[in-house]
Design a protein around this motif. Structure first.
Motif, PDB file in Angstrom:
ATOM      1  N   GLN A 232       0.940  -1.169  -0.141  1.00 33.04           N
ATOM      2  CA  GLN A 232      -0.172   0.217  -0.139  1.00 33.04           C
ATOM      3  C   GLN A 232       1.282   1.208  -0.412  1.00 33.04           C
ATOM      4  O   GLN A 232       0.653   2.514  -0.261  1.00 33.04           O
ATOM      5  CB  GLN A 232      -0.758  -0.304   0.853  1.00 33.04           C
ATOM      6  CG  GLN A 232      -0.084   0.247   2.822  1.00 33.04           C
ATOM      7  CD  GLN A 232      -1.252  -0.173   3.471  1.00 33.04           C
ATOM      8  OE1 GLN A 232      -2.833  -0.745   3.481  1.00 33.04           O
ATOM      9  NE2 GLN A 232      -1.504   0.716   4.698  1.00 33.04           N
ATOM     10  N   ILE A 251      -2.773  -2.137  -5.189  1.00 30.60           N
ATOM     11  CA  ILE A 251      -3.878  -2.303  -3.586  1.00 30.60           C
ATOM     12  C   ILE A 251      -4.418  -3.638  -4.140  1.00 30.60           C
ATOM     13  O   ILE A 251      -5.216  -3.706  -2.998  1.00 30.60           O
ATOM     14  CB  ILE A 251      -4.456  -0.680  -4.448  1.00 30.60           C
ATOM     15  CG1 ILE A 251      -3.877   0.239  -3.788  1.00 30.60           C
ATOM     16  CG2 ILE A 251      -5.934  -1.003  -3.285  1.00 30.60           C
ATOM     17  CD1 ILE A 251      -4.719   1.793  -3.890  1.00 30.60           C
ATOM     18  N   THR A 255      -5.333  -6.421  -0.958  1.00 29.76           N
ATOM     19  CA  THR A 255      -6.145  -6.504  -0.854  1.00 29.76           C
ATOM     20  C   THR A 255      -6.870  -7.922  -0.378  1.00 29.76           C
ATOM     21  O   THR A 255      -7.668  -8.641   0.464  1.00 29.76           O
ATOM     22  CB  THR A 255      -7.328  -5.749  -1.298  1.00 29.76           C
ATOM     23  OG1 THR A 255      -7.108  -4.390  -1.576  1.00 29.76           O
ATOM     24  CG2 THR A 255      -8.902  -6.145  -1.241  1.00 29.76           C
ATOM     25  N   LEU A 258      -5.539  -9.997   2.652  1.00 33.10           N
ATOM     26  CA  LEU A 258      -6.624  -8.797   4.294  1.00 33.10           C
ATOM     27  C   LEU A 258      -6.819 -10.545   4.790  1.00 33.10           C
ATOM     28  O   LEU A 258      -6.299  -9.965   5.494  1.00 33.10           O
ATOM     29  CB  LEU A 258      -7.057  -8.045   3.748  1.00 33.10           C
ATOM     30  CG  LEU A 258      -7.254  -6.848   4.802  1.00 33.10           C
ATOM     31  CD1 LEU A 258      -6.189  -6.415   5.846  1.00 33.10           C
ATOM     32  CD2 LEU A 258      -8.561  -6.318   4.514  1.00 33.10           C
ATOM     33  N   CYS A 271      -3.123  -1.746   8.528  1.00 28.66           N
ATOM     34  CA  CYS A 271      -3.943  -2.438   7.458  1.00 28.66           C
ATOM     35  C   CYS A 271      -5.621  -2.872   7.443  1.00 28.66           C
ATOM     36  O   CYS A 271      -5.729  -3.223   6.535  1.00 28.66           O
ATOM     37  CB  CYS A 271      -2.768  -3.119   7.262  1.00 28.66           C
ATOM     38  SG  CYS A 271      -3.096  -5.303   7.925  1.00 28.66           S
ATOM     39  N   THR A 274      -9.403  -0.366   6.761  1.00 24.68           N
ATOM     40  CA  THR A 274      -9.948   0.270   6.167  1.00 24.68           C
ATOM     41  C   THR A 274      -9.774  -1.610   5.328  1.00 24.68           C
ATOM     42  O   THR A 274      -9.108  -1.519   4.143  1.00 24.68           O
ATOM     43  CB  THR A 274      -8.982   1.124   5.207  1.00 24.68           C
ATOM     44  OG1 THR A 274      -7.378   0.782   4.654  1.00 24.68           O
ATOM     45  CG2 THR A 274      -9.155   2.142   6.290  1.00 24.68           C
ATOM     46  N   TYR A 277      -9.130  -1.483   1.134  1.00 19.42           N
ATOM     47  CA  TYR A 277      -7.996  -0.116   1.165  1.00 19.42           C
ATOM     48  C   TYR A 277      -8.608   0.930  -0.287  1.00 19.42           C
ATOM     49  O   TYR A 277      -7.681   1.634  -0.754  1.00 19.42           O
ATOM     50  CB  TYR A 277      -7.220  -0.774  -0.445  1.00 19.42           C
ATOM     51  CG  TYR A 277      -5.767  -1.640   1.230  1.00 19.42           C
ATOM     52  CD1 TYR A 277      -5.433  -0.919   2.865  1.00 19.42           C
ATOM     53  CD2 TYR A 277      -6.243  -3.413   1.305  1.00 19.42           C
ATOM     54  CE1 TYR A 277      -5.069  -1.847   3.427  1.00 19.42           C
ATOM     55  CE2 TYR A 277      -5.363  -3.640   1.991  1.00 19.42           C
ATOM     56  CZ  TYR A 277      -5.292  -3.137   3.835  1.00 19.42           C
ATOM     57  OH  TYR A 277      -4.125  -3.855   4.676  1.00 19.42           O
ATOM     58  N   GLN A 280      -6.721   3.682   0.633  1.00 21.83           N
ATOM     59  CA  GLN A 280      -5.433   4.397   0.233  1.00 21.83           C
ATOM     60  C   GLN A 280      -5.620   4.448  -1.449  1.00 21.83           C
ATOM     61  O   GLN A 280      -4.905   5.255  -1.888  1.00 21.83           O
ATOM     62  CB  GLN A 280      -5.120   2.760  -0.321  1.00 21.83           C
ATOM     63  CG  GLN A 280      -4.304   2.672   1.453  1.00 21.83           C
ATOM     64  CD  GLN A 280      -4.230   2.775   2.724  1.00 21.83           C
ATOM     65  OE1 GLN A 280      -3.162   4.274   1.699  1.00 21.83           O
ATOM     66  NE2 GLN A 280      -3.909   3.038   3.589  1.00 21.83           N
ATOM     67  N   ARG A 281      -6.451   4.024  -1.636  1.00 21.50           N
ATOM     68  CA  ARG A 281      -6.749   4.393  -3.426  1.00 21.50           C
ATOM     69  C   ARG A 281      -7.401   5.337  -3.873  1.00 21.50           C
ATOM     70  O   ARG A 281      -6.872   6.222  -4.508  1.00 21.50           O
ATOM     71  CB  ARG A 281      -7.855   2.805  -4.027  1.00 21.50           C
ATOM     72  CG  ARG A 281      -8.192   3.232  -4.952  1.00 21.50           C
ATOM     73  CD  ARG A 281      -8.852   2.130  -5.768  1.00 21.50           C
ATOM     74  NE  ARG A 281      -9.479   0.815  -4.898  1.00 21.50           N
ATOM     75  CZ  ARG A 281      -8.711  -0.090  -6.014  1.00 21.50           C
ATOM     76  NH1 ARG A 281      -7.675   0.078  -6.891  1.00 21.50           N
ATOM     77  NH2 ARG A 281      -8.498  -1.406  -5.061  1.00 21.50           N
TER      78      ARG A 281
END
Length: 386
Positions: A232, A251, A255, A258, A271, A274, A277, A280-281
Motif C-alpha cells: 500500500q 492495492i 486487498t 487481507l 492494515c 480499511t 483499501y 489508500q486508493r
C-alpha cells in the motif's frame, strides 16, 4: 505536619530534597529533560497532596518521571495502584506484556486525540524500554527490543503527524536500528515501510518505491501484514510518479492478502482498518488528479469511519473536499471542509493542515468568487494557528 506517605517522603529525602518545594522543582526539571517537554510541571501543592493520605495514581508521563528519578514505580512510593496495573519489575516477562498493553492504548488515543498529547508520554516509555534493555537477556531482551522498535515507530509517526519531518526521520532511523538489533525480519520490514512513509510526505515517489521493493524482496519470509503495508505504501509512491496501473495492481494485491492477516502483534494493525483499501486508493487517485473517482471513494469510506477515529476522519474529509474541488464542485468542497476544519483545530494535526492547504490551492480558480471567500473564512482558524 504529619507525613502520612512515608515512602515518598523517605525517597525524596534520600535524594537530598529536604522540602516538598525542592522535590516539586527537582522532579519538574528532571521531567522536562526526560520527556523533552518544557511544559511538564509538578507544583508544590501537588507534591503535598502526594505526601498526604495515599494518593491516586499519577498521569502516565509523571509515573515515568517518578520511576526514572527514584528507580521505583509509584506503587512503591505510596500511590494507590490502579486496576489492571501490571508491575514490570514483578517478573521479567511482565516488562514486555506491560509495554505491549500500553502500546494498544496509545494507538487508540492517537486516532482520537492527534499527536501532541502523546509525544512526551510515548517517547518517555521508549526511553524506559531502552534502560531495561541494557540489563535484560535472552528472550526477554529480544521481546523488549521488539517493543522498543514499535514504540520508536509510533514516536516517529506522531512527529510526522505533527509536521516535524526532521524529528520523524530521526525516529524512523531509531526504529530501523532497534529492529535490526531485534533480528526480527518482520520488524525490519516494518521499519523500512516507516521510512517510506516519510519519503511519501516529502514527495519522493521513487524513494518510496525503492524502500518498499526492498521489503518485498524478502516477502516469502514476512507476515502478510508487513507485505500489505509495503504494497500500500508503494502504491503511494506510484501515485507520486503518475503510475495509475501500478497503483491499482498494488492495492488489489494487498486487498487479496487481507484475509490472511492472523498475527496478534500490537503494531501495524492499521492494515485492518480499511477493508478493500479504499482509503489508500482514494488518496492515490487524488494525487493522480482523478477528482470524481476519488470523491466517490471518499464518500464510501467516510460512511464507515468510527467515532473513535476522529483524527483520521478529519484527514479523509480534507481529502474528500480536495477531490470535490478537483471535480469542479466548489460548493460541495466547502461544505465538506467545514467539519474537517473543526477537527483540525481540535487535534492540531499538521497532516490535516497540509491537506487543507492542498484544498486551498485546488480552489484557487474560485478565489474571488463568493465560494472562495467562504472557504477563506472557514480556513482562517487553521491558517492562524499554523
Amino acid at each position: 505536619m504529619s507525613h502520612r506517605n512515608d515512602a515518598l517522603r523517605a525517597a525524596r529525602l534520600r535524594l537530598g530534597w529536604r522540602t516538598m518545594e525542592q522535590a516539586a522543582k527537582g522532579l519538574s526539571v528532571h521531567g522536562r529533560q526526560l520527556l523533552d517537554d518544557r511544559h511538564f510541571d509538578v507544583s508544590p501543592r501537588t507534591w503535598r497532596r502526594w505526601e498526604g493520605v495515599r494518593p491516586g495514581w499519577p498521569p502516565a508521563e509523571t509515573a515515568m518521571v517518578l520511576h526514572d528519578v527514584f528507580g521505583q514505580w509509584p506503587e512503591d512510593l505510596g500511590f494507590t495502584t490502579p486496576d489492571g496495573w501490571i508491575r514490570p519489575e514483578a517478573h521479567e516477562e511482565g516488562d514486555v506484556d506491560y509495554f505491549q498493553q500500553q502500546l494498544e492504548g496509545h494507538y487508540r488515543a492517537d486516532m482520537y486525540l492527534g499527536p501532541h498529547d502523546l509525544i512526551g508520554t510515548v517517547s518517555a516509555q521508549y526511553r524506559l524500554i531502552g534502560k531495561l534493555i541494557r540489563s535484560a537477556k535472552g528472550e526477554v531482551r529480544r521481546g523488549l527490543l521488539r517493543a522498543g522498535a514499535a514504540y520508536a515507530a509510533l514516536v516517529g509517526w506522531l512527529y510526522q503527524d505533527a509536521g516535524d519531518l526532521g524529528a520523524a526521520a530521526f525516529w524512523r532511523g531509531v526504529t530501523q536500528e532497534i529492529a535490526v538489533r531485534s533480528r526480527d525480519p518482520h520488524l525490519i520490514g516494518y521499519s523500512l515501510v516507516n521510512q517510506a512513509q516519510v519519503r511519501t510526505d516529502l514527495g519522493d515517489g521513487y524513494g518510496v518505491i525503492d524502500l518498499c521493493e526492498a521489503v518485498l524482496d524478502e516477502s516469502d519470509r514476512l507476515f502478510p501484514k508487513v507485505r500489505i503495508m509495503a504494497m500500500q505504501q508503494q502504491a503511494h509512491g506510484a501515485s507520486l510518479t503518475g503510475d495509475r496501473p501500478a497503483v491499482n495492481r498494488l492495492i488489489d494485491t494487498a486487498t487479496g492478502l487481507l484475509e490472511r492477516v492472523d498475527d496478534d502483534l500490537p503494531w501495524g494493525n492499521a492494515c485492518r482498518r480499511t477493508p478493500g483499501y479504499q482509503v489508500q486508493r482514494a488518496t492515490c487517485y487524488g494525487r493522480l488528479g482523478l477528482g470524481r473517482e476519488a470523491g466517490s471513494l471518499w464518500a464510501q469510506v467516510l460512511d464507515g469511519v468510527p467515532v473513535t477515529a476522529r483524527r483520521d476522519r478529519g484527514v479523509y474529509l480534507a481529502r474528500h473536499a480536495t477531490a470535490a474541488a478537483a471535480a469542479r464542485e466548489p460548493d460541495h468542497a466547502v461544505e465538506i471542509a467545514r467539519e474537517a476544519v473543526e477537527i483540525a483545530v481540535e487535534t492540531r494535526s499538521a497532516r490535516m493542515s497540509r491537506e487543507l492547504a492542498t484544498l486551498e490551492r485546488v480552489m484557487r480558480p474560485w478565489h474571488d468568487a463568493p465560494v472562495g471567500r467562504d472557504l477563506a473564512e472557514i480556513l482562517a482558524p487553521v491558517n492562524e494557528g499554523s
